[in-house]
Design a protein around this motif. Sequence first.
Motif, PDB file in Angstrom:
ATOM      1  N   ILE A 282       9.418  10.212  -2.626  1.00  0.00           N
ATOM      2  CA  ILE A 282      10.400   9.214  -2.218  1.00  0.00           C
ATOM      3  C   ILE A 282      11.762   9.880  -1.981  1.00  0.00           C
ATOM      4  O   ILE A 282      12.484   9.525  -1.047  1.00  0.00           O
ATOM      5  N   VAL A 283      12.098  10.875  -2.776  1.00  0.00           N
ATOM      6  CA  VAL A 283      13.358  11.589  -2.583  1.00  0.00           C
ATOM      7  C   VAL A 283      13.369  12.302  -1.239  1.00  0.00           C
ATOM      8  O   VAL A 283      14.367  12.273  -0.505  1.00  0.00           O
ATOM      9  N   ASP A 284      12.258  12.930  -0.895  1.00  0.00           N
ATOM     10  CA  ASP A 284      12.188  13.671   0.367  1.00  0.00           C
ATOM     11  C   ASP A 284      12.336  12.760   1.573  1.00  0.00           C
ATOM     12  O   ASP A 284      13.084  13.056   2.507  1.00  0.00           O
ATOM     13  N   THR A 285      11.606  11.645   1.590  1.00  0.00           N
ATOM     14  CA  THR A 285      11.673  10.790   2.773  1.00  0.00           C
ATOM     15  C   THR A 285      13.039  10.142   2.919  1.00  0.00           C
ATOM     16  O   THR A 285      13.566  10.018   4.023  1.00  0.00           O
TER      17      THR A 285
ATOM     18  N   PRO B 250      11.462  -0.816  -1.074  1.00  0.00           N
ATOM     19  CA  PRO B 250      11.498  -0.094   0.200  1.00  0.00           C
ATOM     20  C   PRO B 250      12.607   0.956   0.205  1.00  0.00           C
ATOM     21  O   PRO B 250      13.337   1.125  -0.780  1.00  0.00           O
ATOM     22  N   ASP B 251      12.722   1.659   1.333  1.00  0.00           N
ATOM     23  CA  ASP B 251      13.866   2.543   1.551  1.00  0.00           C
ATOM     24  C   ASP B 251      14.406   2.269   2.948  1.00  0.00           C
ATOM     25  O   ASP B 251      13.850   1.460   3.688  1.00  0.00           O
TER      26      ASP B 251
ATOM     27  N   ALA C  96       0.826  -1.207   0.000  1.00  0.00           N
ATOM     28  CA  ALA C  96       0.000   0.000   0.000  1.00  0.00           C
ATOM     29  C   ALA C  96       0.859   1.255   0.000  1.00  0.00           C
ATOM     30  O   ALA C  96       0.595   2.223  -0.732  1.00  0.00           O
ATOM     31  N   MET C  97       1.910   1.274   0.828  1.00  0.00           N
ATOM     32  CA  MET C  97       2.775   2.451   0.896  1.00  0.00           C
ATOM     33  C   MET C  97       3.581   2.611  -0.385  1.00  0.00           C
ATOM     34  O   MET C  97       3.792   3.727  -0.865  1.00  0.00           O
ATOM     35  N   GLN C  98       4.029   1.515  -0.973  1.00  0.00           N
ATOM     36  CA  GLN C  98       4.770   1.608  -2.227  1.00  0.00           C
ATOM     37  C   GLN C  98       3.888   2.162  -3.345  1.00  0.00           C
ATOM     38  O   GLN C  98       4.323   2.998  -4.139  1.00  0.00           O
ATOM     39  N   GLU C  99       2.642   1.722  -3.375  1.00  0.00           N
ATOM     40  CA  GLU C  99       1.711   2.243  -4.380  1.00  0.00           C
ATOM     41  C   GLU C  99       1.453   3.728  -4.149  1.00  0.00           C
ATOM     42  O   GLU C  99       1.419   4.520  -5.101  1.00  0.00           O
TER      43      GLU C  99
END
Length: 262
Positions: A151-154, A77-78, A67-70
């Motif tokens: 994704i870059v920010d997190t 993941p990161d 769900a988070m990846q979508e």
Amino acid sequence: MDAHAVADAAARLLHAYETGKPIAPVIDDHPEATLADAYRIQQEQVRHWLAGGEVIKGHKVGLSSAAMQEQMGVDQPDYGHLLSGMFHLEQQPIATAGFLQPRIEPEIAFVLGRPLAGPGVTVADAARAVEFVLPALEIVDSRIQDWKISIVDTVADNASSGGVVLGSRPTPLPAVDLRLAGCTLHSCGRLVATGAGGAVLGSPLNALVWLANTVGPLGSTLEPGHVVLPGSMTRAIPVEPGDSVVAEVGGLGSVTAVFANE
């Protein structure tokens, strides 16, 4: 991003910690930034923290549920670093003033008894390296205004790491099926979320494998004693001063985080 831009982005994030004021998304100022750039920004901050006396105590894996990846538009993941100052004792008041926009989520924490170095780590290797598991609550936080993160920010923001509360009942890995371990999350006595270990990449152990194989080629080894948070079993919920949050994980027991009245 060139070295100057990376250093500037890291400095802005570090300034947010110091002032308690979140910043605009990194991607707004650097739309060209890649995931590799984001990890360079993260590492720049880690070097700053280590120079200030912090010690790396482990890693966290984020974006480990489908769900988070979508939601974030990614297919992997990161990870972020867990520093010594991030750990809080169970049942001891935690000051929310130390965070900007805190949320909390339940996890199954791995504590390693052997080093784990990728690439090439298998599930069997990972299982042999785990000394025991603990129920855990991760306090996630964002130095990015209103949690408007790409994704870059997190990743640049150390995977939105904030704090960790570990339970105090170690359980050997073979004693619990991590995939089927159910979880309930209560806030101030009210049930707010439920989940299971299988929500984390099918099994939290898969997140440990992914982490070892991802950081290994970068020259990092997961060391004995390190704590690895593989990802949340439920959605994250906001926390406020005076809140008491309890996660109960099947086969592992419970863990409680108490936030000071401020």
